[in-house]
Design a protein around this motif. Sequence first.
Motif, short mmCIF file in Angstrom:
data_model
loop_
_atom_site.label_atom_id
_atom_site.label_comp_id
_atom_site.label_asym_id
_atom_site.label_seq_id
_atom_site.Cartn_x
_atom_site.Cartn_y
_atom_site.Cartn_z
N ALA A 67 0.85 -1.20 0.00
CA ALA A 67 0.00 0.00 0.00
C ALA A 67 0.88 1.24 0.00
CB ALA A 67 -0.92 -0.01 1.22
N ARG A 68 0.41 2.28 -0.68
CA ARG A 68 1.28 3.43 -0.90
C ARG A 68 0.50 4.72 -1.04
NH1 ARG A 68 3.46 0.90 -6.33
NH2 ARG A 68 3.32 -0.84 -4.90
N LEU A 69 1.22 5.81 -0.93
CA LEU A 69 0.71 7.10 -1.37
C LEU A 69 1.15 7.28 -2.82
CD1 LEU A 69 1.72 9.33 1.67
CD2 LEU A 69 -0.46 8.17 1.30
N ARG A 70 0.23 7.64 -3.67
CA ARG A 70 0.59 7.89 -5.07
C ARG A 70 0.59 9.40 -5.29
NH1 ARG A 70 -1.99 8.71 -10.12
NH2 ARG A 70 -1.06 7.59 -11.86
N VAL A 71 1.77 9.97 -5.28
CA VAL A 71 1.92 11.41 -5.49
C VAL A 71 1.98 11.67 -6.99
CG1 VAL A 71 3.35 13.44 -5.07
CG2 VAL A 71 3.16 11.66 -3.31
N SER A 72 0.98 12.38 -7.51
CA SER A 72 0.96 12.75 -8.92
C SER A 72 1.30 14.23 -9.04
CB SER A 72 -0.43 12.48 -9.53
OG SER A 72 -0.70 11.10 -9.55
N LEU A 73 2.39 14.51 -9.72
CA LEU A 73 2.84 15.88 -9.89
C LEU A 73 2.30 16.47 -11.18
CD1 LEU A 73 6.57 15.37 -8.83
CD2 LEU A 73 4.73 16.40 -7.46
N SER A 74 2.11 17.77 -11.16
CA SER A 74 1.65 18.51 -12.33
C SER A 74 2.55 19.70 -12.54
CB SER A 74 0.19 18.99 -12.12
OG SER A 74 -0.17 19.93 -13.11
N ALA A 75 2.72 20.09 -13.79
CA ALA A 75 3.48 21.30 -14.08
C ALA A 75 2.83 22.53 -13.47
CB ALA A 75 3.62 21.48 -15.59
N ALA A 76 1.55 22.42 -13.10
CA ALA A 76 0.86 23.54 -12.46
C ALA A 76 1.18 23.65 -10.98
CB ALA A 76 -0.65 23.41 -12.66
N HIS A 77 1.79 22.62 -10.39
CA HIS A 77 2.27 22.73 -9.02
C HIS A 77 3.44 23.72 -8.94
CE1 HIS A 77 0.43 18.59 -8.10
NE2 HIS A 77 -0.13 19.45 -7.25
N THR A 78 3.63 24.29 -7.77
CA THR A 78 4.78 25.16 -7.52
C THR A 78 5.73 24.48 -6.56
OG1 THR A 78 3.80 26.26 -5.59
CG2 THR A 78 3.27 27.18 -7.77
N GLU A 79 6.93 25.04 -6.44
CA GLU A 79 7.89 24.53 -5.48
C GLU A 79 7.33 24.65 -4.06
OE1 GLU A 79 8.60 26.37 -8.05
OE2 GLU A 79 10.10 25.22 -9.18
N ALA A 80 6.54 25.67 -3.80
CA ALA A 80 5.95 25.84 -2.47
C ALA A 80 4.96 24.72 -2.16
CB ALA A 80 5.27 27.20 -2.36
N HIS A 81 4.19 24.28 -3.17
CA HIS A 81 3.26 23.17 -2.97
C HIS A 81 4.02 21.91 -2.55
CE1 HIS A 81 0.38 25.23 -6.04
NE2 HIS A 81 0.18 25.67 -4.82
N VAL A 82 5.08 21.60 -3.29
CA VAL A 82 5.85 20.38 -3.00
C VAL A 82 6.55 20.51 -1.66
CG1 VAL A 82 7.76 18.91 -3.78
CG2 VAL A 82 6.09 19.79 -5.43
N ALA A 83 7.05 21.70 -1.33
CA ALA A 83 7.72 21.90 -0.04
C ALA A 83 6.77 21.62 1.12
CB ALA A 83 8.26 23.32 0.05
N LYS A 84 5.51 22.02 0.97
CA LYS A 84 4.55 21.76 2.03
C LYS A 84 4.30 20.26 2.20
CE LYS A 84 0.01 23.09 3.80
NZ LYS A 84 -1.20 23.93 3.63
N LEU A 85 4.25 19.54 1.08
CA LEU A 85 4.07 18.08 1.15
C LEU A 85 5.29 17.43 1.79
CD1 LEU A 85 2.59 15.45 0.44
CD2 LEU A 85 3.61 15.58 -1.84
N VAL A 86 6.48 17.86 1.39
CA VAL A 86 7.71 17.29 1.97
C VAL A 86 7.74 17.53 3.48
CG1 VAL A 86 10.22 17.58 2.08
CG2 VAL A 86 9.08 17.36 -0.15
N ASP A 87 7.45 18.75 3.90
CA ASP A 87 7.49 19.05 5.34
C ASP A 87 6.51 18.18 6.11
OD1 ASP A 87 9.41 20.98 4.89
OD2 ASP A 87 8.02 22.67 4.96
N ALA A 88 5.31 18.00 5.57
CA ALA A 88 4.31 17.18 6.24
C ALA A 88 4.75 15.73 6.33
CB ALA A 88 2.98 17.30 5.53
N LEU A 89 5.27 15.17 5.24
CA LEU A 89 5.70 13.78 5.25
C LEU A 89 6.90 13.58 6.18
CD1 LEU A 89 5.24 12.77 1.51
CD2 LEU A 89 4.08 11.77 3.49
N ARG A 90 7.81 14.52 6.20
CA ARG A 90 8.95 14.40 7.12
C ARG A 90 8.45 14.43 8.57
NH1 ARG A 90 14.05 14.80 4.91
NH2 ARG A 90 14.86 15.13 7.02
N ASP A 91 7.49 15.27 8.84
CA ASP A 91 6.94 15.35 10.19
C ASP A 91 6.24 14.04 10.57
OD1 ASP A 91 6.33 16.68 12.63
OD2 ASP A 91 4.29 17.01 11.89
N LEU A 92 5.49 13.47 9.64
CA LEU A 92 4.77 12.24 9.91
C LEU A 92 5.72 11.04 10.00
CD1 LEU A 92 1.72 12.79 7.54
CD2 LEU A 92 1.67 12.74 10.05
N ALA A 93 6.88 11.16 9.40
CA ALA A 93 7.86 10.06 9.47
C ALA A 93 8.48 9.97 10.86
CB ALA A 93 8.95 10.26 8.43
#
Length: 384
Positions: free
Chosen positions: A358-384
């Motif tokens: 079982a997994r998280l399926r992260v689908s990226l879009s060119a419409a995402h920004t670096e700030a969007h991905v940074a927020k996801l990274v911070d959350a996943l690091r915190d949950l780890a």
Amino acid sequence: MIWEELQQQIDARERDGLQRRRRTLEAPCGPLARVDGRDLISFCSNDYLGLANDPALIEAVCVGARTWGVGSGASHLVSGHLAAHEQLECELAAFTGFPRALLFSTGYMANLGIVPALVGRGDAVFADRLNHASLIDAVQLSRAEHRRYPHADVPALVRLLEASTAKRKLILTDAVFSMDGDIAPLAELLEIAERFDAWLVVDDAHGFGVLGPQGRGSVAHCGLPISERLIYMGTLGKAAGASGAFVAASELAVAWLLQTARTYIFTTGASPLIACALSASLRLIEHGDARRSQLVRLAAQLRAGLAGTRWRLLDSPTAIQPVIIGDNHEALRVAASLYDRGLWVPAIRPPTVAKGTARLRVSLSAAHTEAHVAKLVDALRDLA
């Protein structure tokens, strides 16, 4: 009672962490979603180039509706093949480099049409074990022998072909695997198809528009020549931002599919205004190197940000970035925690993926920004 059996099966799915739930989106497809009155950053969609809500496609739809109306009115072979459809087929053939293309209403219908048109009883299909459900269903519908080889295992495929006495042979594979994000060894598969006198059918749902020069797809990305035994299927509801699918192949193969593919013959043609939108989309894809570069940057940012954590990312060079969790219930808990933090990432569980993966399926879009991905990274690091 049959109703009691259904309820017991639903209860079992809930108990095993396999129950699926549908959410209603209250905003257009894009990186910013609104669900149940909540604003979220969405990492769910396959709108890889951010074209689903692009003004150029919206304008093309409006012009197409004023020119052609809304519906096609009939199947393509009766009276439902309009000039907008014909133009798009010609553009898709030219864009992919194949002699001819044929439109289908969806990728699922395209796959269900292709395989039974090419093989049947007494024939054999050699399929990657991680193929999409539509390809699995297509083989079952064809009644051909279904031989599955371990994921991307070329020597195993060769052994199966060497042992086969089937009259006709067909190698069947996704190009980009939708839950792992990796790319099939297409050049090797075509060489094997030539050696064993087999068809090679490639489902490029997640590569078309994203991979290859000017987004021409996985076949171009892997440097394959245009072969008469190659059947290429691309979907138009992902990177292309609209809906539908096409098959590109030799003149003879497309002519045969037009005559025999039941999911083409016996369904109403897609709306002509969608064909107009897709013609506009093709132009944006062709000139979309900046969008594709943004995807590469975002994937690198995500992978670097999660390095050194307990989260295991699969080796994916594409916009699909799976984060392996393992247990179904834990995957649901992590997805729910992300949702509470304003991040919408789907938890993918069996039977879509193998048990224990079982997994998280992260689908990226060119419409995402670096700030969007940074927020996801911070959350996943915190949950780890």
